[in-house]
Design a protein around this motif. Structure first.
Motif, PDB file in Angstrom:
ATOM      1  N   LEU A   4       4.115  -4.383   1.684  1.00  0.00           N
ATOM      2  CA  LEU A   4       4.709  -3.745   0.528  1.00  0.00           C
ATOM      3  C   LEU A   4       5.960  -2.936   0.746  1.00  0.00           C
ATOM      4  N   THR A   5       6.950  -3.553   1.279  1.00  0.00           N
ATOM      5  CA  THR A   5       8.272  -2.958   1.181  1.00  0.00           C
ATOM      6  C   THR A   5       9.075  -3.881   0.270  1.00  0.00           C
ATOM      7  N   VAL A   6       9.992  -3.326  -0.466  1.00  0.00           N
ATOM      8  CA  VAL A   6      10.841  -4.168  -1.287  1.00  0.00           C
ATOM      9  C   VAL A   6      12.261  -4.018  -0.782  1.00  0.00           C
ATOM     10  N   VAL A  31       9.633  -8.905  -1.134  1.00  0.00           N
ATOM     11  CA  VAL A  31       8.548  -7.930  -1.123  1.00  0.00           C
ATOM     12  C   VAL A  31       7.571  -8.411  -0.054  1.00  0.00           C
ATOM     13  N   SER A  68       7.989 -13.705  -2.175  1.00  0.00           N
ATOM     14  CA  SER A  68       6.848 -13.015  -2.775  1.00  0.00           C
ATOM     15  C   SER A  68       5.728 -12.696  -1.790  1.00  0.00           C
ATOM     16  N   ALA A  75       1.353  -6.064  -5.370  1.00  0.00           N
ATOM     17  CA  ALA A  75       2.517  -6.814  -4.894  1.00  0.00           C
ATOM     18  C   ALA A  75       2.779  -7.996  -5.829  1.00  0.00           C
ATOM     19  N   LYS A  78       4.432  -6.948  -8.974  1.00  0.00           N
ATOM     20  CA  LYS A  78       5.847  -6.627  -8.755  1.00  0.00           C
ATOM     21  C   LYS A  78       6.690  -7.909  -8.757  1.00  0.00           C
TER      22      LYS A  78
END
Ligand code: SAM
Ligand code: SF4
Length: 456
Positions: A4-6, A31, A68, A75, A78
């Motif tokens: 979960l880093t974007v 992401v 993705s 996630a 998002k």
């Protein structure tokens, strides 16, 4: 891996290049874990090889790639939000090509095409050759895309400070909560000589730190002729000229062999940092998670790591609120975290994933209780890290500076601790010595003592 880093900037090195006649531009939005980062970098490298230029603004892109993650519902939501938001742009710019890739795509193309008709291409992780369907210029690239390095070689632009290099794809475990094996398939190791060639290339460009990646990175090699293991690969990468720091992510406890631990202890460039997800501190929960080890087995691995690698720092992953996890079983996790005192804990609330075994069980732990357990882990870890980091006041660390953030220079120690310091000079990409003056649970703050340009 740390989920979960974007990002939308790392893969194109944050450079807005001047418009060239006829040059098309691309934008990548990512992401998820470091594997996604690396795969986005590779897609960028392919497009750049084909003459495309990166842009930071999706409005000026001719090609947009959304990479993705579906490890957890948050996630996935998002990603769906991002893809949905591109519809307007596509209506304004019908020639815009949009691709969706990553774990959301595998086996889901038909459903996704119905849900997102404005997306031109759905391609699975590593199916890079399909990019030609939206970027026909790739046809002119005269190299084997499968083995093209994950980073674009451009003499004009400073290289990244650190590089992610996938070494094994997929996962042969079937943890009952995890969607990854269904989306990334079974383990496939890259050939050692290809990895060494890629890291040699990376080093030639001045990058001194690499992180070797896999969902089960320490399972590396069992499917290759001669069955080399991660320890063999680490020795080969350590021997590459210019490589000063080597890390690897994510290890499975079952494959954390003495040979690998000894290699970390003995090879000079191997950083004294191990990320070993335990997921829960209770045997019954681990059994239901299908993790294939017990808490005692894990304790014994940690003991060997600590006695073999002096000064090692440790990270782990925890899932709270797994179906059937009682308050008492959760307390066992807290007890284990207090006992081991990790330097970093990535904690996540259990998220039911369609198609997984545990998704068939009732998700019995109410959201509020999951949240309480999540907070309990965070609070405990705050105390642990406050105490552990406070011991570093007065100590000096070698720090590789990776950027400037919030008015200060920022870098990492070999143990992966975040360090900040003040200086009017430019230190990006350099190794410096920092003496620690203040600590917090999350980072160390200090004074710059010496710096030596790695490019000197
Ligand atoms: N292969 C690694 C291992 O053995 O633990 C981890 C890779 S996994 C993709 C990354 C992390 O996501 C896991 O360590 C786990 O904590 C978290 N995760 C995976 N599935 C999850 C789920 N259904 N709900 C919450 N967290 C999940
Ligand atoms: Fe998922 Fe388990 Fe494989 Fe890690 S080892 S990727 S948690 S199935």
């Amino acid at each position: 891996m740390i989920p979960l880093t974007v990002t939308n900037e790392k893969h194109d090195r944050q450079v807005e290049e001047p418009a060239l006649d006829g040059a098309k531009r691309f934008f990548v939005w990512t992401v998820g874990c470091q594997m996604n980062e690396a795969e986005s970098s590779k897609a960028s490298a392919i497009l750049r090889q084909a003459g495309y230029l990166p842009t930071q603004m999706e409005e000026s892109a001719d090609v947009i790639i959304v990479n993705s993650c579906v490890v957890r519902q948050a996630a996935e939501d998002k990603v769906a939000g991002k893809v949905g938001s591109l519809l307007r742009l596509k209506q304004q710019k019908p020639d815009l090509k949009i691709a969706l890739t990553g774990c959301m795509v595998t086996g889901q193309q038909t459903k996704l095409a119905e849900r997102f008709p404005h997306v031109d291409l759905f391609y699975g992780p590593s199916e890079f050759e399909r990019l030609v369907e939206i970027a026909p210029e790739i046809e002119t690239v005269d190299v084997d895309l499968a083995e093209l390095p994950h980073y674009y070689q451009d003499e004009q632009v400073d290289p990244e400070v650190t590089a992610f290099v996938p070494i094994i794809y997929g996962c042969n475990f079937v943890c009952s909560y995890c969607i990854v094996p269904y989306r990334r398939g079974r383990e496939v190791s890259r050939r050692m000589r290809d990895i060494v060639a890629e890291v040699t290339d990376i080093a030639r460009r001045g990058v001194t730190e690499v992180t070797l990646l896999g969902q089960t990175v320490n399972a590396y090699g069992h499917d290759l002729p001669g069955q080399p293991d991660l320890a063999d690969l680490l020795a080969a990468v350590d021997a590459i000229d210019g490589i000063k720091r080597v890390r690897f992510l994510t290890s499975h406890p079952k494959y954390m062999s003495n040979r690998i631990i000894d290699a970390v202890a003995n090879l000079p460039s191997l950083c004294e940092h191990i990320n070993l997800p335990i997921q829960a501190g209770d045997d019954e929960v681990l059994r239901r998670m299908r993790r294939t080890y017990t808490v005692d087995y894990y304790r014994e691995r940690i003991a060997y790591i600590r006695e073999t690698i002096p000064g090692v720092t440790l990270a782990t992953d925890i899932i709270v609120g797994f179906p059937g996890e009682t308050a008492e079983q959760f307390d066992h996790t807290l007890e284990l975290l207090s006992e081991i005192e990790f330097d970093k804990v990535h904690v996540a609330m259990y998220s039911p994933r369609p198609g997984t075994l545990s998704n068939r069980w009732e998700d019995e732990v109410p959201w509020a209780e999951k949240k309480r357990r999540h907070r309990a882990v965070e609070e405990l870890q705050r105390e642990v890290c406050t105490r552990r980091n406070a011991r570093h006041v007065g100590a000096e660390f070698d720090v590789l500076v990776d950027g400037f953030s919030k008015g200060r220079w920022r870098g990492r120690t070999r143990g992966n601790q975040l360090v900040f310091f003040d200086s009017p000079d430019d230190w990006k990409g350099q190794y410096v010595t920092v003496r620690i003056t203040e600590t917090s649970p999350w980072y160390l703050l200090g004074n710059l003592m010496t710096g030596e340009s790695v490019k000197a």
